[in-house]
Design an enzyme around this catalytic site. Structure first.
Site, mmCIF file in Angstrom:
data_model
loop_
_atom_site.group_PDB
_atom_site.id
_atom_site.type_symbol
_atom_site.label_atom_id
_atom_site.label_comp_id
_atom_site.label_asym_id
_atom_site.label_seq_id
_atom_site.Cartn_x
_atom_site.Cartn_y
_atom_site.Cartn_z
ATOM 1 N N TYR A 116 26.504 26.494 88.345
ATOM 2 C CA TYR A 116 27.733 25.858 88.842
ATOM 3 C C TYR A 116 27.868 24.382 88.518
ATOM 4 C CZ TYR A 116 24.393 25.153 92.721
ATOM 5 O OH TYR A 116 23.282 24.876 93.476
ATOM 6 N N LYS A 117 26.917 23.782 87.820
ATOM 7 C CA LYS A 117 27.026 22.365 87.461
ATOM 8 C C LYS A 117 27.699 22.239 86.102
ATOM 9 C CE LYS A 117 22.935 21.169 90.245
ATOM 10 N NZ LYS A 117 23.656 20.591 91.400
ATOM 11 N N ARG A 122 26.785 8.427 92.314
ATOM 12 C CA ARG A 122 26.485 9.267 91.151
ATOM 13 C C ARG A 122 27.785 9.654 90.435
ATOM 14 N NH1 ARG A 122 22.910 14.346 91.896
ATOM 15 N NH2 ARG A 122 24.878 15.066 92.786
ATOM 16 N N PHE A 172 14.041 17.650 93.612
ATOM 17 C CA PHE A 172 15.153 18.097 94.433
ATOM 18 C C PHE A 172 14.603 18.768 95.697
ATOM 19 C CE2 PHE A 172 18.715 20.839 95.619
ATOM 20 C CZ PHE A 172 19.750 19.922 95.552
ATOM 21 N N ASP A 186 12.854 23.091 86.313
ATOM 22 C CA ASP A 186 14.191 23.273 86.869
ATOM 23 C C ASP A 186 15.144 22.502 85.965
ATOM 24 O OD1 ASP A 186 16.595 23.193 88.216
ATOM 25 O OD2 ASP A 186 15.713 22.863 90.189
#
Length: 395
Positions: A222-223, A371, A125, A197
């Site tokens: 927050y995912k 996605r 990322f 991560d």
């Protein structure tokens, strides 16, 4: 056959079907972007109303003691730790993933003095890549990169120079899930420390950081945790490292006696030293409320639901989208998938814009990736079939 009847049968036999009511998904929306921002948990609005109106409004500064604000980073950290497979007292909630990653990378490198290589995922990322490069510059380390399929060999090639290895548990583009246990073991064989991560895994994939010997893990709230936009992140540090942690961000919350206001820093005992600055109480308690949905949830059952959704999605793609320019990017093997399905298409941007107009919310990663996040707590097989039918109608 991927028919409406087949989807309905799968949904009738779904042991997590009742969890849908715990989320406030707007009517007419099929929400497939929970791998970026989870849907709003039904208990969050009322919890925040009470925190603002009653705790802050009535108790004022007394909220730090009367309402437990001061201990919230450790309390919420332990709730996340359960989802990580971590025993209590090893996880802290607060700050951002970027801050937690920077702190962990430096602390990890300082555990291996005399070693000067930081190895990272070559397709990681962007934030992780930027921070790894910054840490390497600050500490005078050599930054090396390796594709994840070649990561184990790259670890061995570092020899006795390896200090830290860092990578994401799930590839944010493809949704591929990596072998955390095997790569952690390979890192340790090379004499290094690993920092994972797990932002795209926690709350969706059962993790076992203690069992697998993972040194450090960071992630966002927050995912799949559905903690809200910009929700606090978390940092995990294995207990065996606590007495030797020398992190760079030594804020007053991590002091052994924070209210003594002494001029010199003295770290708190245990994971308490991983606290940094004053926590953002409103967002931290929103995350705390969102975590209520995981109480009593067997993560193995949630994983089974996610895999069922993705298997059905793949079957739908094979049956209904063949010859229409789509490519399955996510691996077909169950053990290699996170809770995300990615399709390649040369018109990805146009397709997703049209899908969103029709009520199907996913996202795009340039140049050509569509996605779809598969949160087993609020998605159904019928919605997956409807999504594929919508894609078919647009091509």
């Amino acid at each position: 056959m991927t028919t409406q009847e087949a989807a309905a049968e799968l949904d009738r036999n779904d042991p997590l079907a009742a969890a849908r009511k715990w989320f406030l998904v707007p009517p007419g929306t099929v929400y497939l972007d929970g791998n970026s921002l989870g849907a709003l948990s039904a208990g969050v609005p009322e919890r925040i109303r009470r925190v603002v109106a009653e705790q802050w409004g009535e108790h004022l500064i007394g909220g730090w003691s009367e309402d437990g604000w001061w201990d919230a980073p450790l309390r919420v950290g332990d709730r996340i730790g359960r989802l990580l497979g971590a025993a209590p007292g090893q996880t802290v909630a607060g700050d951002s993933t970027s801050v937690q990653l920077f702190n962990s990378l430096v602390a990890a490198a300082r555990l291996r003095p005399g070693r000067d290589v930081l190895l990272m995922d070559a397709a990681g990322f962007p934030t992780d890549r930027y921070l790894a490069a910054s840490v390497a510059r600050l500490l005078g380390l050599e930054l090396r990169e390796a594709p994840m399929p070649e990561f184990a060999d790259a670890l061995a090639d570092c020899g006795e120079r390896l200090a830290v290895a860092t990578a994401s548990a799930v590839d944010f583009r493809t949704g591929e899930l990596w072998d955390l246990a095997g790569l952690t073991e390979a890192t340790h064989r090379a004499g290094g420390v690993v920092v994972w991560d797990v932002s795209h895994a926690v709350g969706a994939v059962p993790l076992a950081v203690d069992r697998d010997g993972i040194d450090f893990a960071v992630g966002c709230g927050y995912k799949f945790l559905s903690g809200g936009p910009g929700a606090p992140a978390f940092g995990y540090a294995a207990r065996r490292h606590h007495d030797h942690l020398d992190q760079p961000l030594t804020g007053w919350n991590g002091h052994a006696d924070p209210f003594a206001m002494t001029p010199d820093y003295r770290p708190a005992e245990g994971i308490g030293r991983y606290r940094i600055g004053t926590p953002a109480v409103l967002s931290l308690l929103a995350l705390d409320a969102a975590l209520d949905v995981f109480d009593g949830i067997d993560l193995r059952r949630l994983r089974a639901k996610s895999l069922s959704l993705s298997r059905f999605f793949i079957a739908c793609v094979d049956e209904h989208l063949a010859g229409r320019g789509f490519e399955l990017v996510t691996p077909r093997e169950d053990e290699r998938r996170g809770s995300q399905l990615t399709l390649g298409h040369p018109e990805a941007g146009r397709l997703m814009a049209a899908m969103i107009e029709r009520g199907f919310t996913g996202d795009v990663r340039p140049p050509d990736l569509l996605r779809f996040g598969l949160n087993g707590l609020y998605l159904s097989h019928a919605e997956i079939l409807a999504t594929v039918h919508a894609l078919r109608s647009l091509t």
